[in-house]
Design an enzyme around this catalytic site. Structure first.
Site, mmCIF file in Angstrom:
data_model
loop_
_atom_site.group_PDB
_atom_site.id
_atom_site.type_symbol
_atom_site.label_atom_id
_atom_site.label_comp_id
_atom_site.label_asym_id
_atom_site.label_seq_id
_atom_site.Cartn_x
_atom_site.Cartn_y
_atom_site.Cartn_z
ATOM 1 C CB CYS A 1 -0.739 0.117 1.237
ATOM 2 S SG CYS A 1 -1.796 1.598 1.216
ATOM 3 C CG ASP B 1 -1.796 -3.385 -0.733
ATOM 4 O OD1 ASP B 1 -2.765 -4.159 0.268
ATOM 5 O OD2 ASP B 1 -1.992 -2.665 -0.909
ATOM 6 C CD GLU C 1 12.818 -17.341 -18.917
ATOM 7 O OE1 GLU C 1 12.416 -18.186 -18.295
ATOM 8 O OE2 GLU C 1 13.085 -16.469 -18.249
ATOM 9 C CG HIS D 1 -5.856 -2.255 -4.701
ATOM 10 N ND1 HIS D 1 -4.507 -3.455 -3.957
ATOM 11 C CD2 HIS D 1 -6.490 -2.788 -4.260
ATOM 12 C CE1 HIS D 1 -4.924 -3.337 -2.956
ATOM 13 N NE2 HIS D 1 -5.992 -3.305 -2.771
ATOM 14 C CD GLU D 2 -7.882 0.469 -8.102
ATOM 15 O OE1 GLU D 2 -8.854 0.918 -7.572
ATOM 16 O OE2 GLU D 2 -6.703 0.614 -7.851
#
Length: 154
Positions: free
Chosen positions: A52, A59, A75, A93-94
């Site tokens: 975060c 997270d 690879e 997160h986004e």
């Protein structure tokens, strides 16, 4: 010994350390020996972690990356190290989810790519993030990602 499509790989088969940031991580690719066929490659990272950016707390997410390769394949060890480099990276997160997808698209130039970021709850709210590069190619079987809505995912 004859030259192969794998000769330029530096990380596979070598001792490597986890990059300290996504910017330091080096993705590697090889020529797609089946470039005349459209097919889906799926990577599942059920233990993805980042930080975060406000609290520094970890997270956790279950990432699903599907792509239809063009001339290049990523690879997998370099992808694993790239994803692991987010362990020390602070971003929402986004941002994490879309940044991963965009870097892969820029690097591989696939025919199509999608990512599903199924994030575990923070503050009681799971945040799921989805992105794709455009419409899926016709005639390619693209299975559902199969990650259920949050109910104590496991």
């Amino acid at each position: 010994m004859t030259e192969t499509i794998y000769d330029n790989l530096k990380q596979l088969g070598s001792a490597t350390t986890l990059p300290q940031s996504p910017e330091e991580a080096e993705l590697e690719r090889v020529a797609n020996p089946q470039a005349d066929v459209s097919y889906v490659v799926r990577f599942t990272a059920p233990e993805f972690t980042s930080l975060c950016p406000m609290t520094g707390q970890p997270d956790f997410a279950h990432l699903m990356i599907d792509y239809v390769p063009g001339d290049w394949l990523v690879e997998s060890k370099s992808l694993k190290l790239y994803l692991g480099s987010f362990r020390n990276h602070g971003a929402f997160h986004e941002d994490c989810t879309v940044s991963i997808a965009r870097r892969l698209v820029d690097f591989l130039q696939p025919r199509w790519l999608r990512i599903g970021g199924y994030w575990y709850p923070r503050g009681g709210i799971p945040i799921d993030v989805f992105w794709q590069s455009g419409a899926a190619p016709e005639g390619v079987w693209i299975p559902e990602q199969g990650v259920p809505p949050y109910r104590g995912r496991g």
